[in-house]
Structure formats: structure tokens, C-alpha cells
Motif scaffolding. Structure first.
Motif, PDB file in Angstrom:
ATOM      1  N   CYS A  85       0.804  -1.225   0.000  1.00 34.48           N
ATOM      2  CA  CYS A  85       0.000   0.000   0.000  1.00 34.48           C
ATOM      3  C   CYS A  85       0.835   1.272   0.000  1.00 34.48           C
ATOM      4  O   CYS A  85       0.321   2.344  -0.337  1.00 34.48           O
ATOM      5  CB  CYS A  85      -0.939   0.015   1.206  1.00 34.48           C
ATOM      6  SG  CYS A  85      -2.178  -1.295   1.188  1.00 34.48           S
ATOM      7  N   ILE A  86       2.096   1.178   0.398  1.00 33.49           N
ATOM      8  CA  ILE A  86       2.876   2.393   0.614  1.00 33.49           C
ATOM      9  C   ILE A  86       4.152   2.419  -0.232  1.00 33.49           C
ATOM     10  O   ILE A  86       4.983   3.311  -0.103  1.00 33.49           O
ATOM     11  CB  ILE A  86       3.213   2.508   2.125  1.00 33.49           C
ATOM     12  CG1 ILE A  86       3.354   3.965   2.544  1.00 33.49           C
ATOM     13  CG2 ILE A  86       4.430   1.681   2.482  1.00 33.49           C
ATOM     14  CD1 ILE A  86       2.041   4.718   2.531  1.00 33.49           C
ATOM     15  N   THR A  87       4.285   1.471  -1.164  1.00 31.85           N
ATOM     16  CA  THR A  87       5.560   1.331  -1.865  1.00 31.85           C
ATOM     17  C   THR A  87       5.739   2.319  -3.020  1.00 31.85           C
ATOM     18  O   THR A  87       6.771   2.290  -3.689  1.00 31.85           O
ATOM     19  CB  THR A  87       5.742  -0.108  -2.392  1.00 31.85           C
ATOM     20  OG1 THR A  87       4.717  -0.400  -3.355  1.00 31.85           O
ATOM     21  CG2 THR A  87       5.675  -1.112  -1.259  1.00 31.85           C
ATOM     22  N   ARG A  88       4.769   3.188  -3.235  1.00 29.52           N
ATOM     23  CA  ARG A  88       4.961   4.267  -4.214  1.00 29.52           C
ATOM     24  C   ARG A  88       5.746   5.440  -3.613  1.00 29.52           C
ATOM     25  O   ARG A  88       6.279   6.283  -4.335  1.00 29.52           O
ATOM     26  CB  ARG A  88       3.612   4.793  -4.707  1.00 29.52           C
ATOM     27  CG  ARG A  88       2.680   3.751  -5.280  1.00 29.52           C
ATOM     28  CD  ARG A  88       1.359   4.378  -5.736  1.00 29.52           C
ATOM     29  NE  ARG A  88       0.312   3.384  -5.895  1.00 29.52           N
ATOM     30  CZ  ARG A  88       0.101   2.694  -7.012  1.00 29.52           C
ATOM     31  NH1 ARG A  88       0.867   2.918  -8.077  1.00 29.52           N
ATOM     32  NH2 ARG A  88      -0.873   1.809  -7.075  1.00 29.52           N
ATOM     33  N   LEU A  89       5.778   5.494  -2.269  1.00 31.04           N
ATOM     34  CA  LEU A  89       6.292   6.699  -1.614  1.00 31.04           C
ATOM     35  C   LEU A  89       7.771   6.995  -1.851  1.00 31.04           C
ATOM     36  O   LEU A  89       8.136   8.155  -2.056  1.00 31.04           O
ATOM     37  CB  LEU A  89       6.028   6.623  -0.111  1.00 31.04           C
ATOM     38  CG  LEU A  89       4.653   7.083   0.372  1.00 31.04           C
ATOM     39  CD1 LEU A  89       4.639   7.181   1.885  1.00 31.04           C
ATOM     40  CD2 LEU A  89       4.256   8.411  -0.246  1.00 31.04           C
ATOM     41  N   PRO A  90       8.678   6.007  -1.785  1.00 32.29           N
ATOM     42  CA  PRO A  90      10.096   6.368  -1.942  1.00 32.29           C
ATOM     43  C   PRO A  90      10.385   7.127  -3.235  1.00 32.29           C
ATOM     44  O   PRO A  90      11.064   8.165  -3.218  1.00 32.29           O
ATOM     45  CB  PRO A  90      10.806   5.012  -1.892  1.00 32.29           C
ATOM     46  CG  PRO A  90       9.930   4.176  -1.020  1.00 32.29           C
ATOM     47  CD  PRO A  90       8.534   4.583  -1.391  1.00 32.29           C
ATOM     48  N   GLN A  91       9.882   6.652  -4.364  1.00 36.37           N
ATOM     49  CA  GLN A  91      10.116   7.363  -5.617  1.00 36.37           C
ATOM     50  C   GLN A  91       9.363   8.692  -5.645  1.00 36.37           C
ATOM     51  O   GLN A  91       9.908   9.720  -6.075  1.00 36.37           O
ATOM     52  CB  GLN A  91       9.683   6.513  -6.811  1.00 36.37           C
ATOM     53  CG  GLN A  91       9.891   7.227  -8.149  1.00 36.37           C
ATOM     54  CD  GLN A  91       9.453   6.410  -9.343  1.00 36.37           C
ATOM     55  OE1 GLN A  91       8.981   5.281  -9.202  1.00 36.37           O
ATOM     56  NE2 GLN A  91       9.596   6.961 -10.538  1.00 36.37           N
ATOM     57  N   SER A  92       8.119   8.689  -5.174  1.00 36.08           N
ATOM     58  CA  SER A  92       7.318   9.907  -5.207  1.00 36.08           C
ATOM     59  C   SER A  92       7.976  11.024  -4.423  1.00 36.08           C
ATOM     60  O   SER A  92       8.068  12.174  -4.881  1.00 36.08           O
ATOM     61  CB  SER A  92       5.916   9.635  -4.655  1.00 36.08           C
ATOM     62  OG  SER A  92       5.254   8.642  -5.395  1.00 36.08           O
ATOM     63  N   LEU A  93       8.457  10.702  -3.224  1.00 35.38           N
ATOM     64  CA  LEU A  93       9.067  11.729  -2.386  1.00 35.38           C
ATOM     65  C   LEU A  93      10.420  12.156  -2.916  1.00 35.38           C
ATOM     66  O   LEU A  93      10.836  13.316  -2.727  1.00 35.38           O
ATOM     67  CB  LEU A  93       9.192  11.218  -0.951  1.00 35.38           C
ATOM     68  CG  LEU A  93       7.858  11.171  -0.193  1.00 35.38           C
ATOM     69  CD1 LEU A  93       7.975  10.308   1.046  1.00 35.38           C
ATOM     70  CD2 LEU A  93       7.414  12.587   0.175  1.00 35.38           C
ATOM     71  N   ALA A  94      11.127  11.243  -3.583  1.00 37.31           N
ATOM     72  CA  ALA A  94      12.405  11.638  -4.190  1.00 37.31           C
ATOM     73  C   ALA A  94      12.190  12.637  -5.317  1.00 37.31           C
ATOM     74  O   ALA A  94      13.007  13.555  -5.512  1.00 37.31           O
ATOM     75  CB  ALA A  94      13.126  10.398  -4.703  1.00 37.31           C
ATOM     76  N   GLU A  95      11.080  12.488  -6.059  1.00 37.46           N
ATOM     77  CA  GLU A  95      10.838  13.356  -7.209  1.00 37.46           C
ATOM     78  C   GLU A  95       9.944  14.545  -6.895  1.00 37.46           C
ATOM     79  O   GLU A  95      10.074  15.601  -7.522  1.00 37.46           O
ATOM     80  CB  GLU A  95      10.216  12.524  -8.344  1.00 37.46           C
ATOM     81  CG  GLU A  95      11.128  11.431  -8.873  1.00 37.46           C
ATOM     82  CD  GLU A  95      10.526  10.693 -10.061  1.00 37.46           C
ATOM     83  OE1 GLU A  95       9.633  11.274 -10.730  1.00 37.46           O
ATOM     84  OE2 GLU A  95      10.950   9.554 -10.330  1.00 37.46           O
TER      85      GLU A  95
END
Length: 386
Positions: A85-95
Motif C-alpha cells: 500500500c505504501i511502496t509508491r512513496l520512496p520514488q514519489s518523495l524523491a521526485e
């Protein structure tokens, strides 16, 4: 650092609250993507296949100005929340570190009633509450960005680029990885409380501690403290459960990971963990197990109460340098098993057929002398104790 596929950008996307939760932890709600059936990366996926359903488009929506990012569904169960459910966050927050992030909630839940681990994980990834927006009414996002899930349940290998982001996040957090040697991550107490696990595990954990193994219960530790132990361990032994997904909040650590199965044949999180460590094994640690078919006759494998295959458990720890036979008392262990099973039987309402099957199993394993204590009486509308 390896490159991940770029985030997608969509215009004028309706986003609706969750209206129901279907089987297998999936929610109906969230963004209504254009050409929904053809979308894959933007949708909720398992094993590389989009497996959610489109919500109904609302007639009235509140407009959200400015760029926003789809964060996901804040499912309260730790393992599913972390693993899919939360594995989009690392890339999203980096970009997109400064954007507003949209999330949906389970029906009847609010930001104030979310379990603490949800906020701890968001904080670990560097998302402050001020940039979290809960979708509690239909809204229209004028510019919505979404990253693909960095990993998911199933047999899809984790992209090295995602592990790079997790490594960078641990460094950003200044994770203090103290030397931890060999660590046993326990689920002791779960069976007695009517949930899945190994009966008598508290006794095993106590004897391992006597031999010098560090024993932790992640449910009793702050998230950062857990991650510090995981990062510092040379060897991690998990009792199969959601804590395995906690290790997935970290990237690569040169360590061994061993998993004591409580459900035969289960390789929980193998596809995710095997690229994070030097070696991983799954130990068939089940001699027998009490089935958990509920009153409505649906099987509940997550509620299974297993009996340890002690030969397999002793063999694993002997190979790691810890001889359990030196400190083991069969009578004390048997009493610990009986206490756990008695608690499990009193709390898990079962079908009549399953109760009789479990009675046969208990007699065969000589857990109780006759008569076997009564199981919980089936009742209509009994809550699921997970």
C-alpha cells in the motif's frame, strides 16, 4: 543509482473515499484513472497484475488546485500496508518532495484512529503530516502524479532502483545500526490471543535468550528501533508474520535471514527479501496445525495455530551456533503449548466440523489428556479476531 520508470501525470482525476473493502485486503475507492481497464502501473497490483476495481464516478466533487501525488490506501494491518500500500512513496518523495499527498482510509476510520505504525512509516519516508490529505469526500485533482508500486505481493522481483531509494532513505534517516549478532523476531503471545502463530513460542524465545540470542517483539518497539536492530543483525530469524515486511522498509544489508514457517509451504516476502540480503532460507517448522475454518466454512489460514517441528527448529539454531538441547525442558515447553492452545480455542469461533478435526489432532499430539477442553462456541456474526 538505477532508474525507475518515470511517474505518470494525469489531469482532472476524480478521487473518491473508500466505500468498501473486498476480500484479500483490497479497497474500492481512490483515483478513477482514465481508460481504467488499460491502466496497470497506476493501479493496485499483485504479482504484476492490476487487481482492483473502478469506483463509481461521483456527481459532485471538490476541486483540488495545484499538483498532488497519489499516496495510496492507508490499510491499518502492518504487513499489507508496508508490502503493497505504501511502496509508491520512496520514488514519489524523491521526485516530488513538496507536493500534497492524497490517501484513502478504511470505511469508518479517521486520521486520529489510524494505528501509530502508519504515521511512523510515513515519517520514516520523510512525509510530514502537513502534506498528508485524507480523502474523506469526492474530489477532483487537476494534476495528479503517481509512481508505480516499488514492489508488491507475489513473485515479481524488486527493482534495484527501488532498493537504491531505500538505501538512500536509511542514510537520510541516520539509521543507527548497532551490532546485534543473531536476532530472533518473535510472535509469542499471538496464539493465546486467538491469532495465528506457533503454540509455545514464548518458551522457545526464553531459551534462545538464555543462549545469547537477542529476542525482540516488534509490536513492542518503536519502528526506528526495530529497523536499527534489523540493520545491525548478522543473522535474523523471523517467526513467519508481518514483521518480515518491516525488514522490507530497509534496502540491502549483508546478513542471513531465516524464516520459521507457521503455514506449510509459505514463502512470505521471499521475492522482496532475497535481493536485500546475502542468504535467505525458509524452515518447515510445522509438525502439525490446528485448522481455522470459521463458522461460515471459509478457511482462515492466517489464524492457524501451529505446533513446532522441534527437530527442524533445533537444527536451524544448532547450525547458527546455539544448542537448544542444553537448556530445553520438555515438560515446561508442553505446558507453554497447552496454555497457548487453551487461549486459542477459547477465542477462535470455529465450524463444528473444524472443531472435531482439531480435537482429533490434539489427541494425536497428546497436547491434552481427555477430555479435550471445549472450543469457542460458534455464534452468528462473530468478529474476525485478526
Amino acid at each position: 543509482m538505477s532508474a525507475l520508470p518515470p511517474m505518470q501525470v494525469f489531469a482532472d482525476i476524480p478521487v473518491v473515499p473508500v466505500v468498501s473493502r473486498t476480500i484479500r485486503h483490497k479497497a474500492v475507492g481512490g483515483p478513477i484513472w482514465p481508460d481504467f481497464e488499460r491502466q496497470v502501473a497506476a493501479r493496485f497490483c499483485r504479482n504484476g497484475i492490476a487487481s482492483d476495481w473502478p469506483p463509481e464516478r461521483p456527481a459532485q466533487m471538490r476541486a483540488i488546485a495545484g499538483p498532488v501525488v497519489w499516496g495510496g490506501f492507508l490499510y491499518p494491518q502492518f504487513g499489507h500496508f508496508v508490502s503493497e500500500c505504501i511502496t509508491r512513496l520512496p520514488q514519489s518523495l524523491a521526485e516530488r518532495p513538496d507536493d500534497l499527498y492524497l490517501f484513502t482510509l478504511p470505511v469508518g476510520m479517521t486520521a486520529d484512529t489510524l494505528p501509530g505504525h502508519v504515521w511512523a512509516v510515513l515519517d520514516w519516508f520523510g512525509l510530514p503530516r502537513a502534506r498528508v490529505e485524507m480523502v474523506t469526500e469526492p474530489c477532483l485533482a487537476g494534476e495528479l502524479r503517481v509512481a508505480a508500486q516499488g514492489e508488491m505481493l507475489g513473485k515479481v522481483p524488486t527493482d534495484p532502483g527501488y532498493l537504491d531509494l531505500l538505501d538512500a532513505n536509511a542514510a537520510r534517516n541516520g539509521l543507527a545500526a548497532g551490532p546485534a549478532g543473531t536476532v530472533f523476531v518473535t510472535r509469542a503471545g499471538f496464539v493465546a490471543s486467538g491469532k495465528g502463530g506457533h503454540a509455545g513460542e514464548a518458551y522457545l524465545a526464553a531459551q534462545l535468550s538464555r543462549l545469547g540470542v537477542r529476542v525482540i517483539d516488534p509490536g513492542q518497539m518503536p519502528l526506528r528501533a526495530q529497523l536499527g536492530v534489523y540493520a545491525g543483525a548478522e543473522v535474523l530469524v523471523f517467526s513467519e508474520g508481518s514483521a518480515l515486511h518491516g525488514r522490507c522498509l530497509l534496502g540491502r544489508v549483508p546478513q542471513e535471514i531465516h524464516v520459521l514457517r507457521r503455514r506449510s509451504g509459505r514463502d512470505t516476502a521471499r521475492s522482496q527479501l532475497q535481493s536485500r540480503c546475502r542468504r535467505i532460507t525458509y524452515v518447515e517448522a510445522v509438525a502439525d496445525s490446528l485448522g481455522a475454518a470459521r463458522i461460515e466454512l471459509r478457511r482462515r489460514p492466517h489464524l492457524t495455530a501451529a505446533l513446532f517441528d522441534l527437530e527442524a527448529v533445533f537444527g536451524l539454531f544448532r547450525g547458527l551456533g546455539f544448542d537448544l538441547a542444553r537448556v530445553w525442558d520438555d515438560d515446561a515447553y508442553a505446558e507453554a503449548v497447552r496454555r497457548d492452545i487453551a487461549g486459542w480455542m477459547s477465542l477462535v469461533p470455529l465450524s463444528l466440523e473444524q472443531r472435531e478435526l482439531n480435537r482429533v489432532l490434539l489427541r494425536r499430539n497428546r497436547i491434552f489428556s481427555d477430555p479435550v477442553p471445549a472450543f469457542a462456541v460458534p455464534r452468528s456474526g462473530a468478529p474476525d479476531p485478526t
